[in-house]
Design a protein around this motif. Structure first.
Motif, PDB file in Angstrom:
ATOM      1  N   PHE A   6     -10.084  -4.001  10.638  1.00 14.58           N
ATOM      2  CA  PHE A   6      -9.007  -3.056  10.323  1.00 14.58           C
ATOM      3  C   PHE A   6      -8.493  -3.301   8.903  1.00 14.58           C
ATOM      4  N   GLY A   7      -8.313  -4.563   8.548  1.00 16.43           N
ATOM      5  CA  GLY A   7      -7.831  -4.923   7.214  1.00 16.43           C
ATOM      6  C   GLY A   7      -8.818  -4.562   6.120  1.00 16.43           C
ATOM      7  N   PHE A   8     -10.109  -4.808   6.384  1.00 11.83           N
ATOM      8  CA  PHE A   8     -11.123  -4.446   5.394  1.00 11.83           C
ATOM      9  C   PHE A   8     -11.225  -2.927   5.235  1.00 11.83           C
ATOM     10  N   GLY A   9     -11.076  -2.187   6.323  1.00  8.28           N
ATOM     11  CA  GLY A   9     -11.074  -0.727   6.253  1.00  8.28           C
ATOM     12  C   GLY A   9      -9.898  -0.201   5.451  1.00  8.28           C
ATOM     13  N   TYR A  10      -8.731  -0.810   5.675  1.00  4.93           N
ATOM     14  CA  TYR A  10      -7.534  -0.447   4.913  1.00  4.93           C
ATOM     15  C   TYR A  10      -7.753  -0.725   3.419  1.00  4.93           C
ATOM     16  N   LEU A  13      -9.961   1.918   1.986  1.00  2.00           N
ATOM     17  CA  LEU A  13      -9.234   3.179   1.853  1.00  2.00           C
ATOM     18  C   LEU A  13      -8.377   3.179   0.593  1.00  2.00           C
ATOM     19  N   VAL A  14      -7.651   2.090   0.354  1.00  3.35           N
ATOM     20  CA  VAL A  14      -6.779   1.997  -0.817  1.00  3.35           C
ATOM     21  C   VAL A  14      -7.603   2.027  -2.110  1.00  3.35           C
ATOM     22  N   GLY A  38      -6.191  -2.591  -3.411  1.00  2.00           N
ATOM     23  CA  GLY A  38      -7.358  -2.674  -2.536  1.00  2.00           C
ATOM     24  C   GLY A  38      -7.934  -4.081  -2.533  1.00  2.00           C
ATOM     25  N   GLY A  39      -7.978  -4.694  -3.721  1.00  2.00           N
ATOM     26  CA  GLY A  39      -8.450  -6.081  -3.817  1.00  2.00           C
ATOM     27  C   GLY A  39      -7.533  -7.050  -3.093  1.00  2.00           C
ATOM     28  N   ALA A  88      -1.076   4.845   6.395  1.00  2.09           N
ATOM     29  CA  ALA A  88      -2.000   3.738   6.656  1.00  2.09           C
ATOM     30  C   ALA A  88      -1.310   2.391   6.423  1.00  2.09           C
ATOM     31  N   SER A  89      -0.447   2.331   5.409  1.00  2.00           N
ATOM     32  CA  SER A  89       0.270   1.091   5.113  1.00  2.00           C
ATOM     33  C   SER A  89       1.264   0.755   6.217  1.00  2.00           C
TER      34      SER A  89
END
Length: 107
Positions: A6-10, A13-14, A38-39, A88-89
């Motif tokens: 989920f965190g990597f997908g977020y 997305l960013v 994103g990083g 999303a955040s």
């Protein structure tokens, strides 16, 4: 320890949002902010994959984006990109809150 998908997908997305902002409008600030946050979100997801309770970097990245993009959405009413990233955040903040409340598992 599982991978924090989920965190990597977020994070993806960013970062993608920043790249799209640059491609469509030539916005260097969008590109810089998207890649920076994103990083940071990717780093936070990696840290959470190693230790599920290590949420600080993810919390800072998603909290900052929720505030900034939520403010932009409130003022503009535009769903793209402000509303999507703010939503999303907020979801990410909820997930992080849930992670912080979970009891540790013995493994």
């Amino acid at each position: 320890m599982g991978v924090e998908w989920f965190g990597f997908g977020y994070a993806a997305l960013v970062a993608t949002g920043g790249i799209i902002g640059y491609a469509k409008a030539g916005s260097v600030p969008s590109l810089a902010a998207g890649l920076l946050f994103g990083g940071l979100a990717g780093l936070g997801a990696y840290q959470m994959s190693q230790d599920p309770k290590n949420v600080l970097v993810s919390l800072i990245a998603s909290g900052t984006l929720a505030g900034v993009m939520g403010y932009r959405f409130y003022n503009s009413g535009k769903m793209m990109p402000a509303g999507i990233i703010a939503g999303a955040s907020i979801l990410m903040l909820g997930r992080l809150g849930f992670k912080m409340l979970q009891k540790p598992h013995d493994t």
